[in-house]
Design an enzyme around this catalytic site. Structure first.
Site, mmCIF file in Angstrom:
data_model
loop_
_atom_site.group_PDB
_atom_site.id
_atom_site.type_symbol
_atom_site.label_atom_id
_atom_site.label_comp_id
_atom_site.label_asym_id
_atom_site.label_seq_id
_atom_site.Cartn_x
_atom_site.Cartn_y
_atom_site.Cartn_z
ATOM 1 N N HIS A 1 135.994 70.859 -51.873
ATOM 2 C CA HIS A 1 136.228 72.100 -51.122
ATOM 3 C C HIS A 1 136.148 73.263 -52.093
ATOM 4 O O HIS A 1 136.597 73.173 -53.229
ATOM 5 C CB HIS A 1 137.622 72.083 -50.463
ATOM 6 C CG HIS A 1 137.730 73.051 -49.332
ATOM 7 N ND1 HIS A 1 138.027 74.371 -49.527
ATOM 8 C CD2 HIS A 1 137.548 72.889 -48.001
ATOM 9 C CE1 HIS A 1 138.043 74.992 -48.352
ATOM 10 N NE2 HIS A 1 137.751 74.127 -47.422
ATOM 11 N N ASP B 1 136.968 67.152 -43.021
ATOM 12 C CA ASP B 1 135.936 66.363 -42.327
ATOM 13 C C ASP B 1 135.971 64.884 -42.649
ATOM 14 O O ASP B 1 135.228 64.098 -42.039
ATOM 15 C CB ASP B 1 134.549 66.919 -42.706
ATOM 16 C CG ASP B 1 134.356 68.305 -42.116
ATOM 17 O OD1 ASP B 1 133.999 69.226 -42.873
ATOM 18 O OD2 ASP B 1 134.605 68.459 -40.907
HETATM 19 C C1 SDX Z 1 134.177 72.516 -44.526
HETATM 20 O O1 SDX Z 1 135.117 76.839 -46.725
HETATM 21 C C2 SDX Z 1 135.793 76.242 -45.844
HETATM 22 O O2 SDX Z 1 136.952 76.535 -45.587
HETATM 23 C C3 SDX Z 1 135.066 75.135 -45.098
HETATM 24 C C4 SDX Z 1 135.926 74.287 -44.164
HETATM 25 C C5 SDX Z 1 136.440 75.094 -42.986
HETATM 26 O O3 SDX Z 1 137.491 74.738 -42.434
HETATM 27 O O4 SDX Z 1 135.704 76.034 -42.553
HETATM 28 O O5 SDX Z 1 137.028 73.752 -44.873
HETATM 29 C C6 SDX Z 1 135.115 73.149 -43.546
HETATM 30 O O6 SDX Z 1 133.032 72.897 -44.592
HETATM 31 C C7 SDX Z 1 134.720 71.462 -45.462
HETATM 32 C C8 SDX Z 1 133.630 70.946 -46.464
HETATM 33 C C9 SDX Z 1 132.736 69.932 -45.726
HETATM 34 N N1 SDX Z 1 131.597 69.585 -46.605
HETATM 35 C C10 SDX Z 1 131.511 68.358 -47.171
HETATM 36 O O7 SDX Z 1 132.383 67.506 -47.112
HETATM 37 C C11 SDX Z 1 130.211 68.120 -47.932
HETATM 38 C C12 SDX Z 1 130.497 67.478 -49.281
HETATM 39 N N2 SDX Z 1 131.190 68.467 -50.136
HETATM 40 C C13 SDX Z 1 130.397 69.377 -50.822
HETATM 41 O O8 SDX Z 1 129.064 69.416 -50.778
HETATM 42 C C14 SDX Z 1 131.149 70.427 -51.636
HETATM 43 O O9 SDX Z 1 132.282 69.877 -52.138
HETATM 44 C C15 SDX Z 1 131.439 71.699 -50.878
HETATM 45 C C16 SDX Z 1 130.235 72.247 -50.217
HETATM 46 C C17 SDX Z 1 132.495 71.441 -49.850
HETATM 47 C C18 SDX Z 1 131.994 72.719 -51.870
HETATM 48 O O10 SDX Z 1 130.973 72.967 -52.737
HETATM 49 P P1 SDX Z 1 131.161 73.916 -54.008
HETATM 50 O O11 SDX Z 1 132.507 74.520 -54.044
HETATM 51 O O12 SDX Z 1 129.971 74.803 -54.029
HETATM 52 O O13 SDX Z 1 131.138 72.886 -55.187
HETATM 53 P P2 SDX Z 1 129.884 72.600 -56.039
HETATM 54 O O14 SDX Z 1 128.750 72.227 -55.120
HETATM 55 O O15 SDX Z 1 129.712 73.748 -56.976
HETATM 56 O O16 SDX Z 1 130.307 71.278 -56.837
HETATM 57 C C19 SDX Z 1 131.069 71.359 -58.041
HETATM 58 C C20 SDX Z 1 130.812 70.014 -58.734
HETATM 59 C C21 SDX Z 1 129.313 69.679 -58.860
HETATM 60 O O17 SDX Z 1 129.189 68.763 -59.941
HETATM 61 P P3 SDX Z 1 128.611 69.337 -61.360
HETATM 62 O O18 SDX Z 1 127.299 70.024 -61.027
HETATM 63 O O19 SDX Z 1 129.689 70.281 -61.858
HETATM 64 O O20 SDX Z 1 128.444 68.092 -62.183
HETATM 65 O O21 SDX Z 1 131.372 68.953 -57.929
HETATM 66 C C22 SDX Z 1 130.313 68.122 -57.462
HETATM 67 C C23 SDX Z 1 129.013 68.899 -57.599
HETATM 68 O O22 SDX Z 1 127.922 68.023 -57.758
HETATM 69 N N3 SDX Z 1 130.630 67.856 -56.051
HETATM 70 C C24 SDX Z 1 130.513 66.662 -55.488
HETATM 71 C C25 SDX Z 1 130.960 66.832 -54.179
HETATM 72 N N4 SDX Z 1 131.332 68.115 -53.978
HETATM 73 C C26 SDX Z 1 131.112 68.743 -55.154
HETATM 74 N N5 SDX Z 1 130.061 65.480 -55.982
HETATM 75 C C27 SDX Z 1 130.092 64.440 -55.108
HETATM 76 N N6 SDX Z 1 130.534 64.529 -53.804
HETATM 77 C C28 SDX Z 1 130.967 65.702 -53.335
HETATM 78 N N7 SDX Z 1 131.389 65.796 -52.067
#
Ligand code: SDX
Length: 390
Positions: free
Chosen positions: A271, A327
């Site tokens: 998140h 989720d």
């Molecule tokens: C919702 O914003 C809100 O409030 C949203 C929400 C709401 O109520 O409206 O809460 C609802 O959208 C919840 C999120 C649902 N999405 C997912 O579950 C999809 C999987 N999660 C992600 O893709 C990710 O965690 C996000 C999109 C939720 C957040 O992304 P960020 O903050 O942009 O984080 P990032 O992509 O910069 O990742 C930081 C690091 C990266 O690794 P490095 O490049 O540093 O090595 O963490 C890793 C990412 O690769 N990473 C994950 C991951 N999420 C981040 N690695 C594996 N699995 C994951 N889920």
């Protein structure tokens, strides 16, 4: 007003704005709607009461609650012409595609209720959207599964009515299963707002041009449909099915997630704001245990529990502060209720609707609000001329 917080190429953290609606503390895992902790509202308030709270700033009195419920019943049905439009979509159309089209089309059926500057029209558009979104969603579900739509029953409460329209009148004349109705109501409460998430920011950006509430919410639905946002609840179930079908076990899937070349994410984890835990996820996990316990063991739920347990003790996830978000468990509940996976994000949209409306109204009521116009950092070529003879 809208000020720049930080500028980054991904437009990920650029804008910020004032709001009195929802407070989140990502470190402490705090979520409050108009000052009330989500845990208390989950315990004590219905979704209709939370709609009133988010939109009007206060929990309703009994009279206000009953008056709102009455207006929602009064406007729950949708015109046959809109039903015909919904039926015209190709059978395999994703319900979120149809939902955003239908909401935008409401502006055509209610052209006299689209002026953001007219308080009476804003009030009516608010009630029309809250009243009709569940009916539209249920119609989409019924027709996409080859079943006749079920009209709203004005003797029922908001959530009960939705479940009856979605699943049809229970056999033997019994009422809608009270546990399902209570669970659906609670899930809508937990999804009702989340400050400036991607879809709510979209509603604000579109509304800042003084586009109608229908147009702004339709845009929000499109933003929510993405798998990184609301689409994640569907992606979690598809991930669990894939683990069961392909990986066979959780360890090989986690290995794939940690392989940077595989570009595989653990859906339902991570998140932008919550870095220790998502307070909603705790409530939802408890609800999943309650609902799934009724039907005995559930292989996918067991897989989800294993995934959570392993990820929370794996440095890849711990170092990146990745925890189950809203989720991760919801799809398992929706599936147990009988919804197909492509309806999960539609359910998220029904829950988030009062938050979108509250933010749109707050923006339009702010005399200092201006049209959204994020700045960009130009990194393209300097001025140049066409090649000679070009
Ligand atoms: C919702 O914003 C809100 O409030 C949203 C929400 C709401 O109520 O409206 O809460 C609802 O959208 C919840 C999120 C649902 N999405 C997912 O579950 C999809 C999987 N999660 C992600 O893709 C990710 O965690 C996000 C999109 C939720 C957040 O992304 P960020 O903050 O942009 O984080 P990032 O992509 O910069 O990742 C930081 C690091 C990266 O690794 P490095 O490049 O540093 O090595 O963490 C890793 C990412 O690769 N990473 C994950 C991951 N999420 C981040 N690695 C594996 N699995 C994951 N889920």
């Amino acid at each position: 007003g809208t000020g720049l917080v930080t500028l980054d190429p991904g437009f990920a953290n650029t804008a910020a704005c004032r709001s009195e609606i929802t407070y989140i503390d990502g470190e402490a895992g705090i979520l409050r709607y108009r000052g009330y902790p989500i845990e208390r509202l989950a315990e004590a308030s219905t979704f209709v009461e939370v709609c009133h709270l988010l939109i009007h700033g206060e929990l309703p009195t009994e009279q206000e609650r009953d008056a709102l419920s009455e207006r929602l019943r009064e406007h729950a049905d949708i015109p046959d012409a809109l039903r015909d439009l919904l039926n015209a979509f190709p059978r395999g159309a994703h319900p979120m595609t149809v939902l955003s089209s239908a909401v935008n089309t409401l502006a055509a059926f209610h052209a006299d209720d689209c002026d953001p500057g007219d308080p009476a029209q804003v009030e009516l558009a608010t009630v029309l959207l809250l009243a009709k979104l569940p009916t539209i969603a249920a119609h989409i579900h019924r027709t996409s599964t080859g079943q006749a739509p079920v009209p709203p029953d004005d003797s029922l409460g908001y959530v009960e009515n939705f479940l009856r329209m979605a699943f049809g009148p229970p056999s033997g004349g019994a009422g809608v299963d009270p546990l399902l109705s209570k669970a659906m109501d609670l899930l809508f409460v937990l999804h009702a707002d989340h400050e400036l998430n991607c879809s709510t920011a979209t509603v604000r950006v579109v509304g800042s041009s003084q586009a109608s509430l229908f147009a702004s919410v339709s845009a929000g639905i499109n933003a929510l449909s993405g798998p990184l946002h609301g689409g994640a609840n569907q992606a979690v179930l598809e991930m669990l099915e894939e683990i069961r079908r392909v990986d066979g076990d959780v360890d090989s899937f986690i290995k794939k997630v940690k392989d940077p070349d595989s570009r595989t994410r653990l859906m339902g984890f991570g998140h932008r704001v919550y870095k220790n835990f998502d307070p909603r996820s705790k409530e939802i996990k408890r609800l999943a245990q309650q609902i799934l316990a009724r039907q005995g063991s559930d292989e996918l739920f067991d897989l989800a529990l294993q995934l959570e347990e392993k990820a929370l003790s794996d440095s890849y996830f711990v170092d990146r502060r990745l925890y189950p978000n809203v989720d991760f468990y919801t799809g398992l509940i929706y599936r147990a209720m009988g919804f197909p996976t492509d309806m999960f994000t539609v359910l998220f949209a029904i829950g988030r609707l009062p938050g979108w409306i509250a933010h749109w109204r707050e923006l339009l009521a702010d005399p200092d609000a201006r049209i959204a116009r994020p700045r960009q950092l130009y990194t393209g070529p300097n001025e140049r001329d066409l090649p000679a003879g070009g």
